[in-house]
Design a protein around this motif. Structure first.
Motif, mmCIF file in Angstrom:
data_model
loop_
_atom_site.group_PDB
_atom_site.id
_atom_site.type_symbol
_atom_site.label_atom_id
_atom_site.label_comp_id
_atom_site.label_asym_id
_atom_site.label_seq_id
_atom_site.Cartn_x
_atom_site.Cartn_y
_atom_site.Cartn_z
ATOM 1 N N VAL B 21 34.336 26.665 34.135
ATOM 2 C CA VAL B 21 34.904 28.059 34.017
ATOM 3 C C VAL B 21 36.310 27.887 34.453
ATOM 4 C CG1 VAL B 21 34.934 29.812 35.772
ATOM 5 C CG2 VAL B 21 32.680 28.911 35.201
ATOM 6 N N LEU B 22 36.916 26.723 34.734
ATOM 7 C CA LEU B 22 38.152 26.500 34.870
ATOM 8 C C LEU B 22 38.858 26.388 33.565
ATOM 9 C CD1 LEU B 22 38.178 24.289 38.281
ATOM 10 C CD2 LEU B 22 39.030 26.868 37.955
ATOM 11 N N LEU B 40 30.829 33.566 30.043
ATOM 12 C CA LEU B 40 30.802 32.554 30.655
ATOM 13 C C LEU B 40 29.969 32.822 32.148
ATOM 14 C CD1 LEU B 40 30.691 29.460 30.346
ATOM 15 C CD2 LEU B 40 33.005 29.644 31.294
ATOM 16 N N MET B 41 30.410 33.671 33.030
ATOM 17 C CA MET B 41 30.327 33.959 34.158
ATOM 18 C C MET B 41 28.891 34.558 34.200
ATOM 19 S SD MET B 41 32.888 33.021 36.160
ATOM 20 C CE MET B 41 32.200 33.703 37.612
ATOM 21 N N MET B 42 28.419 35.501 33.398
ATOM 22 C CA MET B 42 27.180 35.912 33.152
ATOM 23 C C MET B 42 26.064 34.557 32.840
ATOM 24 S SD MET B 42 27.818 38.980 30.839
ATOM 25 C CE MET B 42 26.024 39.669 30.711
ATOM 26 N N GLU B 43 26.647 33.598 32.202
ATOM 27 C CA GLU B 43 25.738 32.538 31.857
ATOM 28 C C GLU B 43 25.634 31.843 33.140
ATOM 29 O OE1 GLU B 43 26.974 29.301 29.278
ATOM 30 O OE2 GLU B 43 27.369 31.011 27.742
ATOM 31 N N VAL B 63 33.623 44.351 34.182
ATOM 32 C CA VAL B 63 33.100 43.847 35.475
ATOM 33 C C VAL B 63 31.901 42.913 35.212
ATOM 34 C CG1 VAL B 63 31.695 44.299 37.572
ATOM 35 C CG2 VAL B 63 33.866 45.530 36.885
ATOM 36 N N VAL B 64 31.286 41.620 35.675
ATOM 37 C CA VAL B 64 30.365 41.153 35.492
ATOM 38 C C VAL B 64 29.514 41.328 36.704
ATOM 39 C CG1 VAL B 64 29.131 38.836 35.435
ATOM 40 C CG2 VAL B 64 31.342 39.161 34.191
ATOM 41 N N MET B 121 32.428 30.536 42.244
ATOM 42 C CA MET B 121 31.611 29.843 41.633
ATOM 43 C C MET B 121 30.784 28.995 42.936
ATOM 44 S SD MET B 121 30.900 29.320 38.538
ATOM 45 C CE MET B 121 30.193 27.849 37.958
ATOM 46 N N ALA B 122 31.385 28.884 44.127
ATOM 47 C CA ALA B 122 30.559 28.320 45.315
ATOM 48 C C ALA B 122 29.593 29.497 45.700
ATOM 49 C CB ALA B 122 31.504 28.228 46.501
#
Lengths: 449, 449
Positions: B21-22, B40-43, B63-64, B121-122
């Motif tokens: 992600v970073l 990527l966030m959706m994944e 927005v995700v 991500m945490a």
């Protein structure tokens, strides 16, 4: 005494002499051409019949001194001027080179044309004219032409104090600065003084975030404003104890002079770029000549750019420019300011950035009206007497250090652009200036001192 | 429920997911990599067991949205975060490339490491951990991960208003921003609001000479200061009518929380760069959490450089940054400011440069203390509850638009350097953050709403 005839006969040679002086660089701030110009001025004095001429050293640039002595019993005029000039500034903005004088459309263009070479040379050429017309001067004339005016006349006070006996005179006569609009001459009897201070407060070591630290660390802008509000009321009165104690009211004669001065409210509005100004003639001149100012020239704290920056500024600074009137003493006023700050906001620092004493010569002196008439006759334009200028010049060196009345009669056009590119002097002002000086000298012999 | 064991077993794979992600640029201000990062966030959500995932468009960046539904009767947590980042800034100041994450001395260095990719991500990895440990979540969890936070969350209010039903929750849970010094976590129950205005006055068309025009043309710096002094007293009280009317006093419970907060006067002094600060703990937090500010972020008029410049400035400008507390409404306060200026100095212009509503969730909510304990157990450090932060965040979108209590529990180290070069997140904070979120989810099932 047909001074005008002599001047007309010598138009070209007088202009050549002036051009020679304008050709000679003399930038005091850069020490460029100073001594050469001083020597040239000595030549000009000698060549105009001034018997005694000498170069007198100061700690920086020499004074050119000249003396024409008629009799110990005759009145003495001390003519003051300066041979140094400002640096030319942005050279690409000059339409002709600053040290290559050129006449275009009735004006002499050169650095120093108005400030002050054209005006001091008019005084020198007046001696030559007078002598050619009359064979002899009727009064003693002394010349003090300094080379440090554009760097703040730094040694003038001490020079005058040191040579008080030699410089002794009944009148100091200066031609510097611009005339009134539309070519009207005026006789200035004084200047406002000045005291310039900077108050500064550093509150924190760095700007703080206005949210995360808001209410925790004090804001120096507020503190400085709070201090300023103890110094001046919302209606503009200065609240510093003792500030007004020595302010002198105008005399009846001074108020009469003001009554005669020109005043056009629309002209004032244009002149200051503010269409909302409302005042009468009496108010205008009283505020300008007889009332001190307590002006903020700059206040800076924090962020001044576009948009929002969310900080508590680390520091704040205000520059206060006070114009002082008779008999406010800048040293005394500075003490009052310092004491006031020490009492109300001891962590605010006070720094003096400049000072000048106010100065004014009496409107009742017998030669004021004859000088006004001399200028009026020479320039052919209604001529006025103003008790003081709003600005500041080192005039107190004459009225206080030397103890001699002083008048300023500017010969330069209002748009002389001194200190700017394309400095200029209207050609006819040079010749009318010569005539004015001749007439002033002629009048002085009639004066009972 | 041994979340820690699962986390330890997955240390490397969790870190790989974060690195991925970073690695993906997502600079909202430059629209660089935004959609790729959203996908990527959706994944990541899908890969962590969130059943329903969708991309929801706004007028700028999508927005995700993700949802894990257990039961209509179970409590619902809405996790808020953002996948967009600040531009990297001066690239030469980065010790490693901003979009190539790297671990050095126990910290992950990358743009977004702390703000907010490491923290969001945490939260996502917590779902994965919880499911691996327990097989099922005990509560409903929704994710709203926006792409416009770094450009001011410009569409968040309208997005939330539009999707109120879908976003319905019992608690909004956010991990963003830094923790307390020395790695102490804290639970923030609210934020101060903000109103940022610029007052400006143009008095003349140009700067005027302070001598020749002194007393003739008004000084805009004085005028603005006079106005400011009708707005705030010398002892710091805001004098604008109605400004304080809606300010709420802290509750007894809030004052109890403050009593438990850490306070070290020397630390405060260092933190604000001012050795003279004097205040008690109660004063400090009351001023920071419950009192509005009326701060000058910038005051500029005239000359601010070295030495003396003798002018009457043509204009003056002040930037006022007010932090608002419950229940001050920035729209109402702006009207009060505008009315005040119109009454006292009608020629001064008032421009709004920004606003945000204050927001606070009740300290009496049943899940506040369990959340505190969850962070304390996970980070192994004493954990505090602060009723409000001093700064401002768009928190009212939850408490007012959505009508849901909201807490912020930052996982990033105090020196995360967000918005700056070498942004970083302490590696262990990532893992302790995962554990905190797991524990919060576990606690929520016990809460009687």
């Amino acid at each position: 005494m047909d001074f005008r005839r002599v001047i007309e006969a010598n138009r070209e040679s007088y202009m050549d002499e002036l051009f020679e002086v304008l050709n000679q660089k003399s930038i005091s701030a850069q020490n460029d051409g100073i001594r050469e110009c001083a020597e040239l001025m000595m030549e000009k004095l000698k060549g105009s019949g001034i018997g005694h001429v000498e170069l007198m050293e100061t700690e920086i640039h020499p004074v050119v001194y000249g003396e024409y002595h008629v009799s110990d019993d005759a009145p003495t005029i001390l003519v003051y001027g300066h041979y140094d000039v400002q640096p030319p500034g942005p050279i690409e903005e000059w339409e002709s080179p600053p040290f290559e004088p050129m006449i275009r459309e009735g004006r002499i263009y050169a650095r120093g044309a108005g400030d002050n070479k054209g005006q001091i040379m008019a005084q020198i050429m007046a001696i030559r004219t007078y002598l050619e017309a009359e064979g002899e001067l009727p009064v003693n004339v002394k010349f003090l032409i300094e080379g440090e005016e554009e760097i703040g006349s730094v040694n003038l006070d001490s020079f005058v104090a040191q040579h008080r006996e030699k410089l002794k005179a009944d009148l100091v006569y200066t031609s510097d600065g611009p005339m009134l609009p539309n070519g009207h001459p005026y006789v200035l009897l004084g200047v406002r003084g000045m005291l310039y201070v900077e108050l500064a407060l550093r509150e924190a070591d760095f700007d703080n975030h206005s949210g995360n630290k808001g209410n925790i660390v004090p804001n120096p802008a507020w503190k400085l404003m709070d201090l300023l509000h103890t110094m001046r009321s919302a209606d503009g009165q200065v609240l510093i104890e003792g500030f007004h104690d020595t302010v002198k009211a105008p005399t009846e004669r001074e108020m009469e002079l003001i009554e005669k001065l020109p005043f056009d409210l629309e002209e004032v509005r244009r002149n200051v770029g503010h269409a909302g100004i409302e005042m009468t003639k009496a108010e205008y001149y009283r505020k300008l000549c007889f009332e001190p100012t307590f002006n903020i020239s700059g206040f800076t704290s924090g962020y001044g750019g576009e948009g929002a920056k969310t900080i508590i500024p680390k520091d704040a600074k205000v520059k206060i420019d006070m114009r002082l009137v008779m008999d406010q003493d800048p040293d005394v006023i500075f003490e009052l300011v310092r004491d006031h700050v020490a009492k109300h906001a001891p962590d605010v620092s006070v720094k003096k950035l400049g000072q000048m004493s106010p100065s004014r010569s009496s409107a009742d002196l017998p030669f004021i009206e004859p000088i006004r008439k001399a200028a009026e006759a020479s320039f052919g334009k209604k001529t006025f007497i103003q008790p003081s200028m709003g600005g500041s010049l080192p005039d107190a060196v004459w009225t206080k250090v030397l103890g001699t009345p002083s008048v300023v009669v500017p010969y330069a056009n209002v748009d002389e652009a001194n200190h700017s590119p394309n400095e200029n002097l209207v050609v006819e002002h040079f010749y009318s200036g010569i005539e004015t000086t001749c007439r002033v000298i002629a009048e002085m012999k009639h004066i009972k001192l």
